[in-house]
Scaffold this motif. Structure first.
Motif, short mmCIF file in Angstrom:
data_model
loop_
_atom_site.label_atom_id
_atom_site.label_comp_id
_atom_site.label_asym_id
_atom_site.label_seq_id
_atom_site.Cartn_x
_atom_site.Cartn_y
_atom_site.Cartn_z
N PHE A 1 7.94 8.15 1.27
CA PHE A 1 7.82 9.49 1.85
C PHE A 1 7.13 10.26 1.98
O PHE A 1 7.00 11.95 2.85
CB PHE A 1 6.92 8.74 0.08
CG PHE A 1 6.46 10.27 -1.14
CD1 PHE A 1 7.33 11.49 -1.09
CD2 PHE A 1 4.87 10.57 -0.48
CE1 PHE A 1 7.16 12.17 -1.77
CE2 PHE A 1 4.93 11.77 -1.85
CZ PHE A 1 5.93 13.27 -2.38
N CYS A 2 6.35 9.17 2.76
CA CYS A 2 4.79 10.19 3.66
C CYS A 2 5.85 10.60 5.44
O CYS A 2 5.62 11.07 5.72
CB CYS A 2 3.35 8.81 4.43
SG CYS A 2 2.94 9.62 5.40
N PHE A 3 6.75 9.51 5.54
CA PHE A 3 7.73 9.98 6.67
C PHE A 3 8.19 11.27 6.39
O PHE A 3 8.69 11.89 7.35
CB PHE A 3 8.56 8.82 7.16
CG PHE A 3 9.37 8.81 8.58
CD1 PHE A 3 9.06 9.09 9.34
CD2 PHE A 3 10.96 9.30 7.84
CE1 PHE A 3 10.13 9.35 10.15
CE2 PHE A 3 12.28 9.72 8.45
CZ PHE A 3 11.30 9.56 9.95
N TRP B 1 7.85 -8.97 -3.03
CA TRP B 1 8.63 -8.16 -3.02
C TRP B 1 8.20 -6.61 -3.28
O TRP B 1 8.43 -5.63 -3.06
CB TRP B 1 10.30 -7.95 -2.99
CG TRP B 1 10.51 -9.50 -2.82
CD1 TRP B 1 11.02 -10.12 -2.67
CD2 TRP B 1 10.89 -9.23 -0.99
NE1 TRP B 1 11.40 -10.94 -1.08
CE2 TRP B 1 11.53 -10.03 -0.36
CE3 TRP B 1 11.11 -7.94 0.32
CZ2 TRP B 1 11.72 -10.81 1.25
CZ3 TRP B 1 11.59 -8.46 1.30
CH2 TRP B 1 11.91 -9.55 1.90
N ALA B 2 7.30 -7.04 -4.43
CA ALA B 2 6.17 -5.69 -5.04
C ALA B 2 5.88 -4.99 -4.75
O ALA B 2 6.00 -3.59 -4.65
CB ALA B 2 6.19 -5.60 -6.52
N VAL B 3 4.51 -5.85 -3.37
CA VAL B 3 4.40 -5.66 -2.94
C VAL B 3 4.53 -4.65 -1.68
O VAL B 3 4.37 -3.56 -1.40
CB VAL B 3 2.91 -6.41 -2.27
CG1 VAL B 3 2.54 -6.24 -1.06
CG2 VAL B 3 2.14 -7.07 -3.66
N TYR C 1 6.66 -1.30 -2.60
CA TYR C 1 5.22 -0.44 -3.00
C TYR C 1 4.75 -0.19 -1.94
O TYR C 1 4.76 1.30 -1.08
CB TYR C 1 4.26 -0.54 -3.76
CG TYR C 1 3.31 0.62 -4.20
CD1 TYR C 1 3.87 1.36 -4.83
CD2 TYR C 1 1.96 0.39 -3.61
CE1 TYR C 1 2.99 2.75 -4.90
CE2 TYR C 1 1.40 1.51 -3.90
CZ TYR C 1 1.86 2.64 -4.74
OH TYR C 1 0.60 3.69 -4.99
N ILE C 2 5.22 -0.45 -0.86
CA ILE C 2 4.42 -0.01 1.08
C ILE C 2 5.93 0.61 1.66
O ILE C 2 5.65 1.58 1.94
CB ILE C 2 3.78 -1.24 1.86
CG1 ILE C 2 2.91 -2.12 1.15
CG2 ILE C 2 3.61 -0.53 2.84
CD1 ILE C 2 2.05 -3.03 1.96
N GLY C 3 6.95 0.31 1.21
CA GLY C 3 7.91 0.64 1.64
C GLY C 3 8.42 2.14 0.88
O GLY C 3 8.33 3.43 2.31
N PHE D 1 -3.50 -1.95 4.00
CA PHE D 1 -1.65 -1.40 4.04
C PHE D 1 -1.36 0.33 3.13
O PHE D 1 -0.96 1.17 3.29
CB PHE D 1 -0.66 -1.69 4.36
CG PHE D 1 -0.48 -2.53 6.21
CD1 PHE D 1 0.94 -1.72 6.20
CD2 PHE D 1 -1.70 -3.28 6.46
CE1 PHE D 1 1.12 -1.87 8.15
CE2 PHE D 1 -1.06 -3.71 8.04
CZ PHE D 1 0.15 -2.54 8.73
N VAL D 2 -1.80 -0.02 2.05
CA VAL D 2 -1.18 0.85 1.03
C VAL D 2 -2.52 1.97 1.08
O VAL D 2 -1.92 2.69 1.10
CB VAL D 2 -1.60 0.21 -0.32
CG1 VAL D 2 -1.48 1.80 -1.86
CG2 VAL D 2 -0.11 -0.57 -0.80
N LEU D 3 -3.91 1.81 1.21
CA LEU D 3 -4.67 2.34 1.63
C LEU D 3 -4.28 3.41 2.54
O LEU D 3 -4.91 4.42 3.21
CB LEU D 3 -6.05 1.48 1.79
CG LEU D 3 -7.48 2.44 1.66
CD1 LEU D 3 -7.62 3.41 1.05
CD2 LEU D 3 -8.45 1.62 1.84
N CYS D 4 -4.48 2.69 3.70
CA CYS D 4 -4.13 3.15 5.24
C CYS D 4 -2.45 4.52 4.94
O CYS D 4 -2.90 5.56 5.54
CB CYS D 4 -3.25 2.49 6.08
SG CYS D 4 -3.60 2.94 7.88
N ILE D 5 -1.53 3.93 4.21
CA ILE D 5 -0.90 4.83 3.87
C ILE D 5 -0.74 6.42 3.12
O ILE D 5 -0.64 7.85 3.23
CB ILE D 5 0.81 3.89 3.38
CG1 ILE D 5 1.01 2.47 4.27
CG2 ILE D 5 2.15 5.58 3.30
CD1 ILE D 5 1.58 3.59 5.72
#
Length: 863
Positions: free
Chosen positions: A768-770, A756-758, A761-763, A670-674
């Motif tokens: 930021f992307c949003f 929750w760190a994982v 970080y995704i959140g 998901f991080v790769l995707c975001i």
């Protein structure tokens, strides 16, 4: 055994304490007789004299004392044929010993037997007479008072209370006193009764045996009636104590004495009538039982199961008097049956004693045959004259009944115990040493330590308390067709065995109350079946309770369980709450519908991503694909494929590797995707800025920088995951708390902080992307990709914001399904919002897939 009698108020009995005499300094005191002499009813001279105390009469006539003259002797009434039988048993033993050459050779035993008329005061009086002597000539003699006792041992008495009185008085003289039927446990106290011995077991054992018998048949709710004397009160006290230990409750416990006023006896009858217990434990003497039975017959109180003590349970006279069948089916303890050769014939042969002309035997013969000797016309009263030649064999009378042979055997063994002690003291072999001075204390010591076998093979010995070994037969009253009660031995009780083997019942059919063959039920509350436990009823005995069903997760697999036991963590109670069954494991599997649907959705998303990638690859040279870095588009499609596939790791039984893989794979993909989406957004913004005059920012956001940013953003998540797996990785966990009757197989997070760190970080990246996409949504472009990225990020953030409460509140496998749904929803959101519009143009509107159209200027629209 028998009940307490009233003490007459005359204090003359105490004057018979004749160790007696005058105390003059320096002179040998001389004896003088005081009070009236006591003459034995039966006597015979011999080298050694044995005493006997019997109640040849059961009561006496009451007299009103004026206290102006000395009271007259008691006038005894109510001839007691049982005591005559017992006295005959003693005479039989003495005669047998006198005729033997191997026991006390050359020594003749004599006897003196007294009648107490059932009076305790008279029992003490005659006991002192046996100790002191009544020779008339001694009043004028110069014989010293320090003479030996008149008798060397005393046989008697039948009842416990008289024995307590006489044993207390005779204790200081250490004259052995052997009872054959006094069973009160209190008489085992050697500090109070040092010279008392007995050939019948103590009630301590009988009371405990009765309690075990009641427990054996499951009777936990019983009534109790006792004789109001030392025998009944002490015996019932031990029974009550043992019963409480065995979980038996007494609904009522009343005392009774045959001379009680009618209103008290009626109160006992009413107590029985209004009781709910169907079993009555009767610790009564046979005389009291006869009186009580007559009262019960008047009220027709049948149908109760009687449990009796040895005093009346094998008494044939009591059975004969039970004309209303009150006691049918009674069960209780009896002294083991015995047989002594020739004793029955000796007891019934009373003519030698009749010829002696004693007044008592004249009364005995007249009462036995309902006739009169020397009948006069004035006293005819239709009574025939006795001839003295009446035949006992033709007589149906209690005297001819030998059911009390066990008691006669006890008398027999008591006389033989004294004889063996004397034999040892006198050093008898072929002859005896006549020079040995007989000392009562020495006789007592030797009698206590004797151990021998009778001619019938019975072993006789006394323990440290002067008691014999405790053995009983269990007797059942079984009526016959002729209306006669048959005393059937149905079991044994031996106190010398281990506790679990003391009581043994034989495989014989028992008869219960009202000739029933079904064991009666007498409980306050019915037994609690397995799956329930007992809860005591307030204010009632412990035998009264309610049965409460065990709670979920608890069982009771025994009847009348006191508590419900919790099942082990991996087990749960069945519907009946009587067994723990293994919990069914629950996890999201491929076989169930929900797992299959999510698997299908995951595979569908993967295929859909692959199709999009194939379309993009075939049209990779078109402007719409090349716009905004086609490398990021293919990398994004690859990451979306991984996102769809990583949801499959959440399905199936958790294992150590799947638990570590599912969250880390999800987090990294998901991080790769975001990161790819974020890179595309930044390219859009920078491209617009670069189109402005004088702008030079695109050199900082070229392909290399875009690849590097994706790599850096992803590496950060990889580091977080590595730290999580190193410090405290997720692991398979059996959750017993969420669903009580199932085991939830899930992956524990290990380190909650790592999880929750994982997600955090995704959140952060998604937010930021949003924001960037939202800022770029109105950029002038025919194909405004920022607008679609905004939509995708909006969906992504909405999904994961709603995921948190849904995940926390979902039980068991549903929490896993929620997480898979969030992964698939956000993945489909990115795929559809970003790539489907482009595929639409590529496949359906190819005229717009031109560089001119892509670079055309259009007026921006509000979003």
């Amino acid at each position: 055994m028998m009940p307490t009698q009233k003490w007459p108020e005359q204090g003359w009995a105490l004057l018979q304490l004749l160790l007696v005499t005058s105390f003059s300094q320096g002179e040998e005191p001389l004896c003088s007789r005081r009070g009236d002499p006591e003459n034995p009813q039966l006597s015979k001279d011999g080298d050694i004299i044995l005493g006997g105390i019997f109640s040849f009469h059961s009561t006496w006539k009451d007299k009103e004392e004026t206290y102006t003259h000395k009271p007259l002797p008691l006038e005894c009434t109510g001839l007691n044929f049982r005591e005559f039988q017992i006295a005959q048993a003693m005479l039989f033993a003495i005669e047998q010993i006198n005729n033997r050459t191997d026991l006390l050779p050359g020594i003749s035993l004599g006897y003196k037997m007294y009648d107490t008329c059932g009076s305790i005061a008279r029992s003490v009086r005659v006991a002192l007479a046996l100790a002191n002597g009544n020779e008339i000539s001694i009043a004028q003699s110069e014989a010293p008072c320090t003479r030996p006792a008149q008798v060397q041992a005393i046989m008697g008495e039948t009842s416990s209370s008289p024995c307590m009185a006489t044993a207390t008085v005779m204790g200081p003289f250490y004259i052995p006193m052997i009872s054959y039927f006094a069973t009160c446990a209190c008489l085992s106290d050697k500090t109070k009764y040092p010279s008392f011995l007995r050939t019948i077991p103590s009630d301590y054992y009988q009371s405990r045996a009765l309690a075990q018998l009641v427990k054996h048949f499951g009777w936990t709710w019983v009534g109790a009636i006792r004789t109001n004397d030392d025998y009944g009160n002490n015996g019932m006290a031990t029974f009550t104590e043992t019963a409480q230990q065995l979980g038996i409750c007494l609904e009522y416990s009343v005392s009774f004495f045959r001379t009680d006023p009618p209103n008290k006896i009626q109160n006992i009858i009413e107590t029985i009538k209004h009781s709910t217990s169907k079993v009555i434990v009767a610790f009564l003497s046979y005389l009291d039982m006869d009186v009580l039975m007559n009262k019960l017959s008047q009220d027709n109180l049948t149908g109760y199961q009687w449990v009796g003590s040895e005093s009346w349970i094998f008494d044939s006279q009591t059975a004969e008097m039970d004309q209303h069948h009150i006691l049918d089916g009674a069960i209780g303890l009896a002294i083991p049956k015995a047989y002594v050769s020739d004793m029955k014939e000796f007891i019934l042969d009373v003519k030698p004693l009749i010829s002696s002309g004693t007044k008592m035997f004249t009364e005995f013969w007249e009462t036995l045959f309902s006739c009169k000797f020397n009948q006069s016309n004035a006293s005819a009263e239709n009574q025939r004259e006795c001839t003295g030649h009446e035949d006992l064999n033709e007589l149906q009378h209690g005297f001819t009944d030998m059911s009390l042979m066990p008691i006669f055997n006890n008398v027999y063994k008591g006389v033989y115990a004294v004889a063996h002690a004397l034999h040892n003291i006198l050093g008898c072999n072929e002859t005896c040493n006549y020079k040995v001075q007989l000392d009562p204390f020495i006789i007592l010591q030797h009698t206590r330590s004797v151990k021998f076998r009778t001619m019938e093979g019975d072993e006789v010995y006394f323990n440290e308390n002067g008691d014999p070994p405790a053995r009983y037969e269990i007797i059942n009253w079984q009526p016959t067709e002729k209306g006669i009660v048959d005393f059937v031995t149905v079991g044994l009780y031996d106190a010398s065995l281990y506790a679990d083997k003391q009581l043994s019942l034989q495989n014989k059919s028992l008869i219960w109350a009202q000739n029933s063959k079904q064991v009666p039920v007498s409980v306050c509350s019915e037994k609690c079946p397995p799956g329930t436990c007992k809860v005591l009823q307030k204010g009632k005995p412990v035998c009264c309770y309610d049965c409460i069903r065990c709670a979920e997760g608890e069982i009771s697999n025994t009847t009348d369980s006191v508590i419900c036991v919790k099942c082990p963590p991996e087990f749960w109670s069945n519907d009946r709450r009587d067994a723990c069954v293994k919990k069914k494991p629950e996890f999201l599997s491929y076989e169930e519908i929900m797992g299959a649907l999510l698997t299908a959705a995951s595979l569908f998303g993967t295929c859909m991503t692959a199709v999009v990638a194939l379309i993009f690859f075939r049209h990779r040279k078109t402007p719409i694909v090349r716009a905004n870095n086609s490398e990021l588009s293919f990398l994004l499609l690859f990451s979306l494929t991984l996102c769809f596939l990583c949801s499959l790791t959440f399905i199936g039984q958790p294992s150590e590797w799947s638990c570590m893989l599912r969250h880390t794979a999800f987090g990294i993909t998901f991080v790769l995707c975001i990161s790819c989406v974020l890179g595309k957004t930044m390219v859009v913004l920078m491209a617009f800025r670069a189109s402005l005059p004088g702008s030079n920012v695109m050199k900082w956001f070229g392909p290399t920088q875009q690849r590097l940013s994706v790599l850096v953003f992803t590496l950060i998540q990889v580091v977080i995951c590595i730290l999580w797996l190193t410090i405290s990785p997720p692991f398979p966990f059996k959750n017993f708390q969420v669903i009580k009757d199932k085991i939830i197989l899930e992956c524990a997070l290990g380190s909650t902080l790592g999880f929750w760190a994982v997600l955090g970080y995704i959140g952060v990246l998604a937010t930021f992307c949003f924001i960037l996409a939202f800022l770029a949504r109105k950029l002038p472009d025919n194909f405004n990709e920022a607008k679609f990225i905004t939509f995708s990020m909006l969906i992504f953030c909405a999904v994961w914001i709603t995921f948190i409460p849904a995940y926390v509140s979902s039980p068991g496998k549903f929490s896993v399904a929620v997480e898979i749904f969030a992964i698939l929803a956000s993945s489909f959101g990115l795929l559809i919002c970003i790539f489907i519009p482009k595929c639409y143009i590529i496949l359906l509107r190819p005229e717009k897939n031109t560089k001119k159209n892509m670079m055309g200027k259009v007026a921006p629209k509000n979003f």
